[in-house]
Design a protein around this motif. Structure first.
Motif, PDB file in Angstrom:
ATOM      1  N   ALA A 186      30.387   0.553   2.399  1.00  0.00           N
ATOM      2  CA  ALA A 186      30.670   0.031   3.744  1.00  0.00           C
ATOM      3  C   ALA A 186      30.129  -1.397   3.856  1.00  0.00           C
ATOM      4  O   ALA A 186      29.257  -1.692   4.659  1.00  0.00           O
ATOM      5  N   PHE A 235      30.143  -5.594   4.487  1.00  0.00           N
ATOM      6  CA  PHE A 235      30.701  -6.546   5.446  1.00  0.00           C
ATOM      7  C   PHE A 235      29.963  -7.867   5.296  1.00  0.00           C
ATOM      8  O   PHE A 235      28.850  -7.924   4.775  1.00  0.00           O
ATOM      9  N   GLY A 262      34.108 -10.245   8.437  1.00  0.00           N
ATOM     10  CA  GLY A 262      34.998  -9.122   8.183  1.00  0.00           C
ATOM     11  C   GLY A 262      34.389  -8.082   7.286  1.00  0.00           C
ATOM     12  O   GLY A 262      33.224  -8.159   6.897  1.00  0.00           O
ATOM     13  N   THR A 263      35.214  -7.083   6.972  1.00  0.00           N
ATOM     14  CA  THR A 263      34.794  -5.991   6.105  1.00  0.00           C
ATOM     15  C   THR A 263      35.272  -6.258   4.688  1.00  0.00           C
ATOM     16  O   THR A 263      36.301  -6.889   4.473  1.00  0.00           O
ATOM     17  N   ASN A 315      35.534  -3.759   2.087  1.00  0.00           N
ATOM     18  CA  ASN A 315      35.923  -2.638   1.249  1.00  0.00           C
ATOM     19  C   ASN A 315      37.088  -3.071   0.362  1.00  0.00           C
ATOM     20  O   ASN A 315      37.535  -4.211   0.424  1.00  0.00           O
ATOM     21  N   ALA A 372      39.885  -5.570   1.593  1.00  0.00           N
ATOM     22  CA  ALA A 372      39.081  -6.452   2.448  1.00  0.00           C
ATOM     23  C   ALA A 372      39.890  -6.973   3.633  1.00  0.00           C
ATOM     24  O   ALA A 372      41.084  -7.259   3.519  1.00  0.00           O
ATOM     25  N   HIS A 373      39.213  -7.084   4.775  1.00  0.00           N
ATOM     26  CA  HIS A 373      39.820  -7.668   5.969  1.00  0.00           C
ATOM     27  C   HIS A 373      38.888  -8.776   6.437  1.00  0.00           C
ATOM     28  O   HIS A 373      37.917  -8.542   7.150  1.00  0.00           O
ATOM     29  N   GLU A 404      25.458  -3.923   3.946  1.00  0.00           N
ATOM     30  CA  GLU A 404      26.104  -2.635   3.687  1.00  0.00           C
ATOM     31  C   GLU A 404      25.524  -1.614   4.643  1.00  0.00           C
ATOM     32  O   GLU A 404      24.307  -1.422   4.704  1.00  0.00           O
ATOM     33  N   PHE A 426      33.687   2.866   4.521  1.00  0.00           N
ATOM     34  CA  PHE A 426      34.855   2.212   5.101  1.00  0.00           C
ATOM     35  C   PHE A 426      36.078   2.480   4.230  1.00  0.00           C
ATOM     36  O   PHE A 426      36.024   2.326   3.011  1.00  0.00           O
ATOM     37  N   ARG A 460      40.744   2.274   4.697  1.00  0.00           N
ATOM     38  CA  ARG A 460      41.822   1.784   5.544  1.00  0.00           C
ATOM     39  C   ARG A 460      42.969   2.773   5.480  1.00  0.00           C
ATOM     40  O   ARG A 460      43.278   3.309   4.419  1.00  0.00           O
ATOM     41  N   LEU A 513      40.966  -0.176   9.788  1.00  0.00           N
ATOM     42  CA  LEU A 513      39.661   0.338   9.377  1.00  0.00           C
ATOM     43  C   LEU A 513      39.437   1.765   9.860  1.00  0.00           C
ATOM     44  O   LEU A 513      39.684   2.083  11.017  1.00  0.00           O
ATOM     45  N   VAL A 541      36.170   4.352   9.836  1.00  0.00           N
ATOM     46  CA  VAL A 541      34.729   4.445   9.606  1.00  0.00           C
ATOM     47  C   VAL A 541      34.353   5.911   9.551  1.00  0.00           C
ATOM     48  O   VAL A 541      34.632   6.660  10.490  1.00  0.00           O
TER      49      VAL A 541
END
Length: 146
Positions: A36, A38, A78-79, A81, A84-85, A118, A124, A126, A137, A139
């Protein structure tokens, strides 16, 4: 709206000239098997970037720009994982900013100093969201460690 609480681990790294920032961050996450991750903060500079602009939709994802000049990284959030976003805001030599969804080609100019967090109790992923047409996302709590 859903939310979850977690403990936090923090990692700091620096990418140097010529490195591609997005793939470097994804490799870092993969090597450490972060579940998780970011971006907490990032400063630095790039000479290239490919961004998707805000008016893109699931049916029209072609609102993409490719930048090739020196930019300061004003913000990167952003995240991280596997899917990635990340969103970035860049400032040019006159201080004018442009931002969008990171697609790649973030070539580091001098440095990129990145602090990654983390959420150690979360995972995380999607999943496609029929309302938005994009993978969004999800969670989840991690299973208890024994």
């Amino acid at each position: 709206m859903e939310g979850a609480c977690s403990s936090l681990r923090v990692f700091a790294l620096r990418c140097g000239p010529g490195q591609e920032l997005l793939s470097s961050l994804q490799a870092f996450v993969e090597e450490r098997q972060l579940k998780a991750p970011f971006i907490i903060t990032c400063v630095g500079s790039v000479t290239r970037a490919t961004l998707r602009l805000a008016n893109a939709t699931a049916s029209n994802t072609n609102e993409v720009i490719q930048l090739q000049e020196r930019f300061e990284i004003v913000s990167l959030v952003g995240t991280l994982n596997r899917e990635a976003h990340l969103h970035i805001c860049l400032a040019d030599k006159e201080g004018k900013t442009i931002g969008g969804h990171v697609l790649g080609d973030l070539e580091v100019f001098t440095t990129a100093e990145v602090v990654i967090g983390e959420a150690t109790d979360l995972h995380f992923t999607r999943e496609m969201d029929s309302r938005t047409g994009f993978p969004e996302l999800v969670v989840q709590k991690r299973p208890e460690q024994t």
